[in-house]
Design a protein around this motif. Structure first.
Motif, PDB file in Angstrom:
ATOM      1  N   PRO A   1       0.821  -1.176   0.123  1.00  0.00           N
ATOM      2  CA  PRO A   1      -0.002   0.080   0.082  1.00  0.00           C
ATOM      3  C   PRO A   1       0.676   1.314  -0.081  1.00  0.00           C
ATOM      4  O   PRO A   1       1.774   1.208   0.704  1.00  0.00           O
ATOM      5  CB  PRO A   1      -0.934  -0.213   1.417  1.00  0.00           C
ATOM      6  N   PHE A   2       0.314   2.480  -0.769  1.00  0.00           N
ATOM      7  CA  PHE A   2       0.849   3.602  -0.732  1.00  0.00           C
ATOM      8  C   PHE A   2       0.110   4.785  -0.368  1.00  0.00           C
ATOM      9  O   PHE A   2      -1.033   4.563  -1.425  1.00  0.00           O
ATOM     10  CB  PHE A   2       1.736   3.812  -1.970  1.00  0.00           C
ATOM     11  N   TYR A   3       0.131   5.668   0.325  1.00  0.00           N
ATOM     12  CA  TYR A   3      -0.645   6.627   0.413  1.00  0.00           C
ATOM     13  C   TYR A   3      -0.184   7.970  -0.035  1.00  0.00           C
ATOM     14  O   TYR A   3       0.902   8.169   0.603  1.00  0.00           O
ATOM     15  CB  TYR A   3      -1.078   6.798   2.049  1.00  0.00           C
ATOM     16  N   ARG A   4      -0.942   8.773  -0.832  1.00  0.00           N
ATOM     17  CA  ARG A   4      -0.315  10.087  -1.422  1.00  0.00           C
ATOM     18  C   ARG A   4      -0.339  11.112  -0.332  1.00  0.00           C
ATOM     19  O   ARG A   4      -1.035  10.978   0.494  1.00  0.00           O
ATOM     20  CB  ARG A   4      -1.223  10.342  -2.531  1.00  0.00           C
ATOM     21  N   SER A   5       0.595  11.925  -0.601  1.00  0.00           N
ATOM     22  CA  SER A   5       0.628  13.279   0.466  1.00  0.00           C
ATOM     23  C   SER A   5      -0.562  14.174  -0.045  1.00  0.00           C
ATOM     24  O   SER A   5      -0.815  14.338  -1.077  1.00  0.00           O
ATOM     25  CB  SER A   5       1.957  13.814   0.010  1.00  0.00           C
ATOM     26  N   SER A   6      -0.926  14.603   1.066  1.00  0.00           N
ATOM     27  CA  SER A   6      -2.237  15.701   0.882  1.00  0.00           C
ATOM     28  C   SER A   6      -1.687  16.732  -0.024  1.00  0.00           C
ATOM     29  O   SER A   6      -0.524  17.377   0.365  1.00  0.00           O
ATOM     30  CB  SER A   6      -2.727  16.226   2.146  1.00  0.00           C
ATOM     31  N   PRO A   7      -2.714  17.180  -0.859  1.00  0.00           N
ATOM     32  CA  PRO A   7      -2.473  18.429  -1.787  1.00  0.00           C
ATOM     33  C   PRO A   7      -2.481  19.792  -1.001  1.00  0.00           C
ATOM     34  O   PRO A   7      -3.577  19.775  -0.298  1.00  0.00           O
ATOM     35  CB  PRO A   7      -3.225  18.312  -3.061  1.00  0.00           C
ATOM     36  N   ALA A   8      -1.394  20.604  -1.354  1.00  0.00           N
ATOM     37  CA  ALA A   8      -1.797  22.063  -0.758  1.00  0.00           C
ATOM     38  C   ALA A   8      -3.134  22.643  -1.434  1.00  0.00           C
ATOM     39  O   ALA A   8      -3.066  22.330  -2.648  1.00  0.00           O
ATOM     40  CB  ALA A   8      -0.566  22.714  -0.906  1.00  0.00           C
ATOM     41  N   CYS A   9      -3.819  23.387  -0.604  1.00  0.00           N
ATOM     42  CA  CYS A   9      -5.003  23.987  -1.215  1.00  0.00           C
ATOM     43  C   CYS A   9      -4.835  25.183  -2.271  1.00  0.00           C
ATOM     44  O   CYS A   9      -3.516  25.696  -2.309  1.00  0.00           O
ATOM     45  CB  CYS A   9      -5.514  24.805  -0.336  1.00  0.00           C
TER      46      CYS A   9
ATOM     47  N   ALA B   1      12.748   1.618   0.757  1.00  0.00           N
ATOM     48  CA  ALA B   1      13.307   2.109  -0.495  1.00  0.00           C
ATOM     49  C   ALA B   1      12.320   2.666  -1.445  1.00  0.00           C
ATOM     50  O   ALA B   1      12.368   3.486  -2.042  1.00  0.00           O
ATOM     51  CB  ALA B   1      14.372   0.935  -0.666  1.00  0.00           C
ATOM     52  N   SER B   2      11.395   1.313  -1.485  1.00  0.00           N
ATOM     53  CA  SER B   2      10.233   1.589  -2.439  1.00  0.00           C
ATOM     54  C   SER B   2       9.439   2.732  -2.414  1.00  0.00           C
ATOM     55  O   SER B   2       9.032   3.537  -3.084  1.00  0.00           O
ATOM     56  CB  SER B   2       9.339   0.420  -2.546  1.00  0.00           C
ATOM     57  N   LEU B   3       9.165   3.114  -0.988  1.00  0.00           N
ATOM     58  CA  LEU B   3       8.389   3.953  -0.676  1.00  0.00           C
ATOM     59  C   LEU B   3       8.979   5.496  -0.898  1.00  0.00           C
ATOM     60  O   LEU B   3       8.285   6.389  -1.304  1.00  0.00           O
ATOM     61  CB  LEU B   3       8.021   4.037   0.829  1.00  0.00           C
TER      62      LEU B   3
ATOM     63  N   GLN C   1       8.699   6.107  -4.640  1.00  0.00           N
ATOM     64  CA  GLN C   1       7.417   6.512  -5.173  1.00  0.00           C
ATOM     65  C   GLN C   1       7.087   7.818  -4.499  1.00  0.00           C
ATOM     66  O   GLN C   1       6.100   8.414  -5.227  1.00  0.00           O
ATOM     67  CB  GLN C   1       6.386   5.329  -4.417  1.00  0.00           C
ATOM     68  N   ARG C   2       7.562   8.205  -3.220  1.00  0.00           N
ATOM     69  CA  ARG C   2       7.147   9.349  -2.705  1.00  0.00           C
ATOM     70  C   ARG C   2       7.792  10.708  -3.591  1.00  0.00           C
ATOM     71  O   ARG C   2       7.092  11.505  -3.851  1.00  0.00           O
ATOM     72  CB  ARG C   2       7.860   9.551  -1.259  1.00  0.00           C
TER      73      ARG C   2
ATOM     74  N   HIS D   1       5.384  13.376  -5.367  1.00  0.00           N
ATOM     75  CA  HIS D   1       5.677  14.884  -5.244  1.00  0.00           C
ATOM     76  C   HIS D   1       6.061  15.229  -6.677  1.00  0.00           C
ATOM     77  O   HIS D   1       6.009  16.526  -6.742  1.00  0.00           O
ATOM     78  CB  HIS D   1       6.658  15.134  -4.332  1.00  0.00           C
ATOM     79  N   GLY D   2       6.044  14.584  -7.527  1.00  0.00           N
ATOM     80  CA  GLY D   2       6.487  15.169  -8.957  1.00  0.00           C
ATOM     81  C   GLY D   2       7.768  15.715  -9.009  1.00  0.00           C
ATOM     82  O   GLY D   2       8.064  16.861  -9.800  1.00  0.00           O
TER      83      GLY D   2
END
Length: 641
Positions: free
Chosen positions: A2-10, A289-291, A294-295, A299-300
């Protein structure tokens, strides 16, 4: 995995449409949930709500909260979290009544591994040690003044230890001089925010320096048979091991006498982190390492070559170019096999595999990114400890004496430590007695409290503080109020030939609930004013969020609704029972009437029969009819019933 994306800034990414950005491209950015400044937020938290949970407001010495159940040889542990039961692992040999909950600190990850917990505990003790000492030197200080001064010193020590003792060993002296150099003062043009590439890639180099074995050593810095070595996965979220297995001292000895893992190009991270990583939000094992890879993609982050160009380093276009920065040919070939082109390489992996700079533990790319970030944090912070208005010159002189080794000496049972806690040495030749480790002389923080000949020592104010300055024959006092109060009267008093030029001010309570322009509570909560503060209250089933202002749906049924439901069920059940009783009684009554009529008919029939029999007996004696005995008994029983 599982991987949870970081919350986007408004206002970024897809959310930008909601803010009216229809024509311009607005890339997704992430929310940084922690303060970027080196301000000891790991000790005090990054929000007022967290800070308030960590403080001991009943103490007159400005202390932080400590554990009330357990002590480490009369020294403090971190307090437990409020959420009980917490998700931390428990001692398999103990019952439920002996639960050891997760610890609470300025950073929510304080219980992740016990070595990290030890550092959090060390700084908690250092704050309380400083606060108690400052209070003894300045009896007139309020608890708020003591707390803030102790916090200010701890923040300065974080800055000193990080930039003076740690960062030069990571990026090397050459890169340190190139990217940071000497401090030149606060520069308001510099943005001190933590850059995405620093937090998401470069500073994660530390994951490759984590040793898979946790050592706990005795007073002679030798293996302790009572406290054997532990693998990393055995200490994930296991605070019980700290409390039940020796406390801080054996663990800190193991940290001081054991080197960090050496980052090797063919063995970057140990399997405890790539095969057995445990986090509370997931039941299985993860791969760090995989996290990390993917992080960076989440974050692009631009690729490895783009960041090399950003740092003024040449781009790598071929396998031959890659071999110039990665000494291990097999690793370079494997990377090219996976990515096909150097432009595709993830920045975290590319920076991690580079050859080390001289006397460093990173290559040129990460040294650049870390160095630039540290310079921004230092020179973009107007409260940096070296800034002229933050501390006096004598106080800065004392702060320079302090070190992590001194903090360990002051807050543990260790009597011998290396002079530099970040430099590995052999015991006993490379260790020093704590008596020889220099530290702060807090007397330079002592304010003069002698009676001023003309004006006398200034009077204190209830729910307020003051700073008294007397220099070159001129005395001055500046008053301030505690949080939740406002000053009424003159803020600054000066001593004249006739005495103080004004009467001391008073501190009056602020009714925060009357502020309509900037409400203290969110519109979803009700504001209740209290002496020196306010309270945001939520109606059931809503509960107060961590910010202390907003109401969130708890997912529970409201108490009022629950009571109504219970009353409704009770009434319906009561009516059902009552109806059943009425029906039963009506049925019983109907049955009774039927039986009575039947009995009446039978009695009438019996009477007619008896009369007929009597008549027959009279007319014909030989023809007497005798009723069977069993029928008489049955009839008799019917009559009795």
């Amino acid at each position: 995995m599982p991987f949870y994306r970081s919350s986007p800034a408004c206002g970024t990414g897809d959310h930008s449409i909601l803010f009216g950005n229809l024509s311009t491209l607005n890339p997704r950015e992430q929310i940084n949930g922690l303060t970027s400044f080196l301000d000891a937020s790991t000790v005090y938290g990054s929000t007022p709500a967290v800070e308030n949970k960590l403080r001991n407001f009943t103490s007159k010495e400005g202390l932080l909260r400590t554990n009330v159940r357990y002590y480490d040889n009369d020294r403090e542990y971190l307090p437990f979290v409020d959420q009980v039961p917490s998700p931390c692992a428990q001692d398999p040999n103990s019952d439920e009544a002996e639960r050891i909950e997760c610890f609470m600190a300025g950073d929510s990850r304080s219980s992740e591994v016990i070595s990290l917990t030890a550092m959090h505990t060390l700084w908690l003790r250092e704050h309380n040690r400083l606060a108690k000492a400052l209070k003894k030197l300045n009896r007139h200080w309020s608890s708020e003044t003591v707390y803030q001064e102790a916090r200010k010193i701890v923040g300065a020590l974080h800055q000193i230890i990080t930039l003076r003792d740690y960062i030069p060993k990571i990026i090397g002296p050459e890169a340190f001089n190139q990217y940071l150099g000497l401090y030149k003062g606060y520069d308001h043009r510099i943005n001190p925010k933590a850059s995405n590439v620093f937090s998401t890639a470069a500073f994660r180099f530390g994951h490759a320096t984590i040793h898979p074995i946790i050592k706990r050593l005795n007073a002679q810095y030798q293996d302790d048979p009572v406290l054997p070595n532990l693998h990393m996965h055995e200490v994930f979220f296991s605070p019980w091991r700290l409390i039940k297995e020796g406390g801080l001292d054996p663990l800190l000895r193991g940290i001081l006498a054991k080197s960090a893992k050496l980052l090797m190009q063919d063995q970057m991270m140990n399997e405890e982190l790539t095969e057995r990583l445990v986090v509370l939000s997931n039941n299985g094992s993860l791969d760090l390492a995989s996290l990390n890879l993917q992080r960076g993609r989440d974050h692009g982050l631009p690729g490895y070559n783009d960041w090399r160009e950003f740092c003024g380093l040449p781009r790598l276009e071929t396998q031959t170019d890659l071999n110039t920065v990665i000494a291990n040919r097999k690793v370079a070939e494997k990377i090219m096999e996976l990515y096909s082109n150097p432009n595709n390489i993830d920045v975290w992996l590319g920076g991690l595999t580079e050859n080390f700079l001289p006397d460093a533990r990173t290559g040129p790319l990460f040294a650049c990114i870390i160095g630039k970030q540290m310079k921004a944090l230092r020179e973009g912070d107007r409260f940096w400890w070296e800034n002229s208005h933050v501390f006096t010159e004598t106080q800065r002189h004392e702060l320079r004496k302090h070190s992590l080794s001194r903090i360990i000496c002051d807050n543990t049972g260790l009597s011998e430590v290396p002079p530099d806690a970040f430099q590995l040495g052999k015991f006993p030749q490379d260790f020093e007695s704590c008596d020889n480790i220099p530290g702060i002389n807090l007397e330079v923080w002592q304010e003069s409290n002698q009676q001023e000949e003309t004006c006398g020592f200034p009077k204190g104010v209830e729910n307020g503080n003051f700073v008294y300055c007397s220099e070159f024959g001129k005395s001055m006092v500046i008053y301030s109020c505690q949080h939740g109060y406002q000053l009424q009267g003159e803020e600054q008093l000066t001593c004249t030939s006739r005495g103080w030029n004004f009467q001391p001010p008073v501190c009056i309570d602020i009714n925060e609930c009357e502020n309509q322009i900037n409400p203290s509570c969110h519109t979803s909560a009700k504001c209740i004013n209290t002496i020196g503060g306010y309270q945001c209250v939520c109606t059931d089933p809503y509960e107060l969020a961590e910010d202390g202002r907003t109401c969130l749906d708890s997912g529970r049924i409201p108490k009022g609704s629950l009571i109504s439901i219970i009353l409704g069920v009770t009434m319906v059940s009561g009516l059902a029972v009552l109806s059943w009783i009425v029906i039963c009684r009506w049925t019983q009554s109907a049955n009774g009437s039927a039986q009575a009529n039947m009995l009446k008919d039978r009695t009438h029939l019996s009477a007619e029969t008896d009369s007929k029999k009597h008549h027959e007996m009279k007319t014909s004696q030989p023809n007497i009819l005798v009723e069977p005995a069993d029928k008489i008994v049955v009839l008799s029983s019917v009559v009795k019933n």
